[in-house]
Design an enzyme around this catalytic site. Structure first.
Site, mmCIF file in Angstrom:
data_model
loop_
_atom_site.group_PDB
_atom_site.id
_atom_site.type_symbol
_atom_site.label_atom_id
_atom_site.label_comp_id
_atom_site.label_asym_id
_atom_site.label_seq_id
_atom_site.Cartn_x
_atom_site.Cartn_y
_atom_site.Cartn_z
ATOM 1 N N ARG A 99 -11.676 -68.784 24.622
ATOM 2 C CA ARG A 99 -12.885 -68.131 24.857
ATOM 3 C C ARG A 99 -13.993 -68.969 24.825
ATOM 4 O O ARG A 99 -14.156 -69.779 25.608
ATOM 5 C CB ARG A 99 -13.125 -66.941 23.455
ATOM 6 N N MET A 139 -18.835 -34.826 23.769
ATOM 7 C CA MET A 139 -19.760 -35.733 23.482
ATOM 8 C C MET A 139 -20.443 -35.567 22.392
ATOM 9 O O MET A 139 -21.037 -36.567 21.487
ATOM 10 C CB MET A 139 -20.771 -35.508 24.600
ATOM 11 N N TYR A 199 -12.350 -28.651 25.161
ATOM 12 C CA TYR A 199 -12.179 -28.932 26.544
ATOM 13 C C TYR A 199 -10.520 -29.120 27.056
ATOM 14 O O TYR A 199 -10.188 -29.494 26.340
ATOM 15 C CB TYR A 199 -12.869 -30.156 27.422
ATOM 16 N N LYS A 247 -24.046 -59.496 13.191
ATOM 17 C CA LYS A 247 -23.859 -59.447 14.619
ATOM 18 C C LYS A 247 -23.628 -57.734 14.863
ATOM 19 O O LYS A 247 -23.149 -56.914 14.064
ATOM 20 C CB LYS A 247 -23.002 -60.379 15.388
#
Length: 411
Positions: free
Chosen positions: A145, A327, A279, A44
């Site tokens: 779940r 990013m 940053y 998956k």
């Protein structure tokens, strides 16, 4: 006699190297833990970020007889494009109303059913397909779940048997999933196993004859032989990542990490002391030093939560992310060392060369190693390597190229 040098390919900005020989070895090691059970290779989420097609094929080469996915779309893509042998079963378990039931049934997938709505849609899909659906009933034994609650199990079993008598479904499996198998000695494990046995007994006493009964995920496959039943479903362990540090490292468990994430340094420069980095200036150079720019960021899956803590191997030394991960890039303080632009920066791998592992990044980011490998994004090419072949691909051509890779000689 002189030789002409062959041109070399330009270094890639970044790459995730996937060692298919290691994956095959992991599958064999896991199969040895459960010699009496069939093996489902869970691929998956694009093979936990490793590439579903190539990993599914390599797992089958190592003896997997089943492939597991979460969504029907993942399963349908594998059935259509992976070139797996016809006798390899593919199962998917995360359905929502209106899903592609007919297509899944026509593709001979095993579909999981956790409630009456899903059984009704599977039956209708079988009518439309003109063939019976291969249905596996999932029991909620305590995870809370997906899966059918014990109180609703009698109705689901009764209606599934009715549909089976009508030729619309074939009940091929009974299954469940552990909540805490990665926590040794957790009391929920024994409680879930007891509940699973009760729910199995109820279904079988009423005539269900499943091909497989299964509950064992990676940690249960590795450490709980009493949970193996007819089939085991390793996921993360197949990729050489320990399901939990409490169970031991990958090496302790006889596994080898399959993915190595690396990039080429984009820039190395001298800066004075007191220079802010990235940053917010959360890091300021303590003195004159050199900075290296690694062209990977959170858009590529590098966790921003590892700002200031993520480890990187450059020039044979561990470095740490300096300041905030952006990013597309992050910075490391090289402490005056001057590797050239283009030199390799290894974020994680097996650890053979002293590089960090995915578990090291998980600890740096306050998460689990599953997330570290799975989140590596589509901008990072997967480069498939084993004992005999090397092939590079971009994520946009994963299915085609990974199929080509996997058709090479087995490693």
């Amino acid at each position: 006699m002189s030789e002409t040098a062959q041109p070399t390919a330009a270094p890639q900005r970044a790459r995730a190297e996937i060692d298919l020989a290691a994956l095959r070895a992991n599958v064999r090691a896991l199969r040895a833990k459960a010699p009496g059970a069939a093996f489902m290779a869970v691929v998956k989420a694009d093979g936990y970020g490793h590439g579903a097609v190539a990993c599914a094929r390599a797992a089958v080469e190592a003896g997997a007889g089943w492939i597991g996915t979460a969504t029907p779309e993942e399963a349908l893509a594998l059935r259509a494009g992976a070139g797996l042998p016809a006798d390899v079963r593919i199962m998917c378990w995360l359905w929502t109303p209106g899903g592609p039931w007919r297509e899944a049934i026509e593709a001979d997938l095993d579909v999981s059913v956790s409630g009456m709505w899903a059984l009704r849609e599977a039956v209708e899909g079988a009518r439309l397909a003109g063939r019976s659906a291969r249905v596996q009933l999932k029991a909620d034994t305590g995870l809370g779940r997906n899966g059918c609650q014990p109180a609703d199990w009698p109705e689901l079993v009764t209606e599934a048997l009715r549909a089976e008598r009508e030729g619309l479904v074939r009940i091929t499996g009974l299954w469940s999933h552990f909540a805490c198998a990665d926590e040794p000695g957790h009391p929920s494990v024994a409680a879930q196993l007891a509940r699973f046995r009760e729910m199995l007994a109820y279904a079988e006493e009423r005539g269900v004859r499943p091909e497989v009964r299964h509950i064992a995920n990676s940690p249960a496959t590795l450490t709980l032989p009493e949970t193996h039943f007819d089939l085991v479903r390793p996921g993360i362990a197949m990729y050489g990542v320990s399901p939990s540090p409490e169970l031991g490292s990958a090496a302790d468990l006889g596994l080898r990490p399959v993915m190595t994430l690396a990039a080429s340094l984009a820039l190395v420069k001298h800066v004075p002391g007191g220079h802010g980095v990235s940053y917010g200036h959360h890091y300021t150079t303590p003195g004159e030093t050199t900075l290296g720019l690694v062209p990977l960021g959170y858009a590529d899956g590098v966790p921003r939560h590892a700002s200031g803590t993520g480890p990187v191997l450059i020039g044979g030394k561990w470095r740490t992310v300096a300041g905030r991960i952006a990013m597309d890039q992050f910075v490391v303080d090289l402490g005056g060392d001057e590797p050239g632009p283009g030199e390799e920066a290894v974020l994680f791998g097996p650890g053979d060369r002293g590089e960090p592992t995915a578990e090291d990044w998980a600890q740096a980011a306050g998460t689990i190693a599953y997330e570290i490998v799975t989140r590596i994004g589509s901008r990072v090419p997967r480069v498939y390597v084993d004992e005999t072949i090397e092939t590079s691909e971009t994520s946009e051509t994963n299915a085609t190229n990974a199929t080509n890779v996997a058709t090479g000689p087995a490693g």
